[in-house]
Write an enzyme that holds these catalytic residues in place. Structure first.
Site, PDB file in Angstrom:
ATOM      1  CG  HIS A 199      -2.218  -0.776   0.900  1.00 19.30           C
ATOM      2  ND1 HIS A 199      -2.157  -1.998   0.748  1.00 19.30           N
ATOM      3  CD2 HIS A 199      -3.585  -0.234   0.661  1.00 19.30           C
ATOM      4  CE1 HIS A 199      -3.446  -2.501   0.607  1.00 19.30           C
ATOM      5  NE2 HIS A 199      -4.527  -1.248   0.153  1.00 19.30           N
ATOM      6  CE  LYS A 204      -7.188 -10.732  11.740  1.00 20.19           C
ATOM      7  NZ  LYS A 204      -7.234  -9.684  13.908  1.00 20.19           N
TER       8      LYS A 204
END
Lengths: 186, 280
Positions: free
Chosen positions: A39, A104
């Site tokens: 990222h 999650k």
């Protein structure tokens, strides 16, 4: 309980508009993987005005750092990692057309706003079910940043990968609403 | 004097690292089964069913239960009448972790300098906690600890006036703020008393107690039951998707403390509470 909705990426804006927080889905097709390091690199490229190494348009990123594949297996355990670590980078990727994320845990208010602005969804997979989820992966190949090892960007081909819609484009939030539904107020 | 070769310690530590990551303890399996029966949310039941299936696949195919195979936390009890031969005990344990994570195809999740963050490549060093005990045995417990639950853990130095109610509120607040992140249903390790580091260590040690085993102290056992009940009223549920089973158990350990102190540490563990023990 309703039957799961079947999803086959690329995920269009139209497909996303039919998804609501709390719906179960089964995903079959291609997913991209990325964690913190990938990222960071992607957002750094965007800040310099450069092209991403892979197109994110209508794609789903799965936040996962698999365990090493033993001989004869496609992948090791591969359950979701905590999504919140990616929050600072996510709005920039959503602006590039990223349509879904699987992970999650909580997302930041900025990410939740960006989901609505860019018509994208956040799915939750079962944390700690790495062995079970590895059975859904049919192939894995590195498509960017091989130097990052287990944190490289992989393209996974999955079949009937189970997940739940946590945040939809309408502001629905299963972490908030599910908890409200089952909380016992004294 | 009884002697023990450090090579055996390495072999056993290696095996414990692998077994802890592949095979859930029977008490955890049965706690997850009870959770599945107790959970009223259908989504929650579905998650607990998947966790059962996951445990069966992991044990059968020797695939890690979770891809985050953890940093290896090792509790070692050394009998003071035992003589260790063939090298350094600490190096023998470290070598066991290195071997276990390599041979088991476990993920190497340790970075050397925490600020530079370069992977050490072999999941060492482990975090080792030592205790010297009477006797001539060596007890090794390996607890691979994932970051998802570790990162949501907390410690607070309460004022003594805040007392039991303050401690309960802090434990509840910690679980509530963690929400879905530590992969509930949780086992909550709590350490109360001692000093800052003692409370944290007690909270970690509390995770080693079999899930469902009663605290031998009846007052602490009652406190644990009350905490489980309060936590399960939060509504977080399996994976935070809503439900009535947020904690499988709360384990409390206490230690004498300073007249002016009330340290409380909360160490959260995911539903797997992976750990294996061997006595040599």
């Amino acid at each position: 309980m309703l039957e799961p909705v079947r999803i086959t990426p690329p995920l269009t804006g139209e497909a996303v508009s039919g998804l609501r927080a709390g719906m179960r889905v089964l995903i079959s097709g291609k997913l991209l993987t990325a964690r913190d390091a990938a990222h960071k690199k992607m957002v750094a490229l965007l800040e310099k005005g450069e092209e991403l190494p892979v197109s994110l348009t209508d794609q789903i990123i799965y936040y996962v750092g698999p365990s090493p594949a033993p001989p004869g297996r496609v992948i090791g355990a591969c359950g979701p990692t905590t999504s919140g670590r990616m929050d600072v980078y996510t709005p920039a990727l959503l602006a590039q057309g990223l349509r879904g994320m699987i992970g999650k845990g909580f997302r930041s208010p900025e990410v939740l706003q960006a989901l609505q602005a860019h018509h994208a969804v956040y799915f939750g997979a079962v944390g700690g079910a790495g062995a079970l989820l590895s059975k859904c992966v049919q192939s894995a190949r590195v498509v960017a940043y091989p130097e990052l090892g287990p944190e490289a960007v992989y393209e996974l081909t999955v079949s009937d990968f189970p997940a739940v819609v946590i945040n939809d484009i309408y502001g629905g939030d299963l972490y908030r609403d599910g908890r409200r539904q089952y909380a016992v107020h004294k | 004097m009884r002697t023990l070769d450090c090579q055996i310690v390495t072999e056993v530590t290696s095996r414990l690292c692998r077994e802890a990551n592949f095979v859930l303890e029977p008490d955890v399996i049965s706690a997850l089964g009870k959770a599945r029966d107790d959970e009223i949310s259908t989504t929650g039941k579905d998650i607990l069913e998947k966790l059962h299936e996951n445990a069966a696949i992991a044990a059968r195919d020797r695939i890690p239960i979770c891809q985050d195979t953890g940093i290896a936390v090792v509790f070692v009890e050394v009998g003071q009448e035992l003589r260790l031969t063939g090298g350094s005990l600490e190096e023998a344990i470290t070598a066991g972790v290195r071997d276990g994570y390599a041979r088991g195809f476990l993920r190497k999740s340790v970075v050397g300098d925490p600020l530079v963050r370069k992977n050490t490549g072999d999941n060492t060093p482990p975090v080792i906690h030592w205790r010297l005990v009477p006797g001539d045995r060596l007890k090794i417990s390996v607890l691979p600890k994932g970051a998802g639950s570790e990162n949501m853990s907390a410690l607070k130095m309460l004022k003594p006036a805040e007392g039991l109610e303050g401690a309960k509120q802090f434990i509840l607040d910690t679980v509530s703020a963690a929400g879905p992140n530590p992969c509930p249903p949780l086992v909550v390790g709590v350490g109360i008393g001692g000093t800052m580091e003692k409370a944290a260590l007690l909270a970690k040690e509390a995770l080693l107690r079999p899930v469902g085993a009663k605290n031998p102290d009846p007052e602490l056992a009652a406190l644990e039951d009350a905490l489980v009940a309060s936590i399960n009223q939060l509504g977080i549920g399996p994976m935070g998707l809503g439900g009535r089973v947020t904690a499988l158990a709360v384990h409390v350990l206490v230690f004498p403390t300073h007249i002016a102190s009330l340290p409380v540490a909360v160490n959260l563990n995911c539903h797997a509470v992976r750990h294996k023990t061997a006595v040599l």
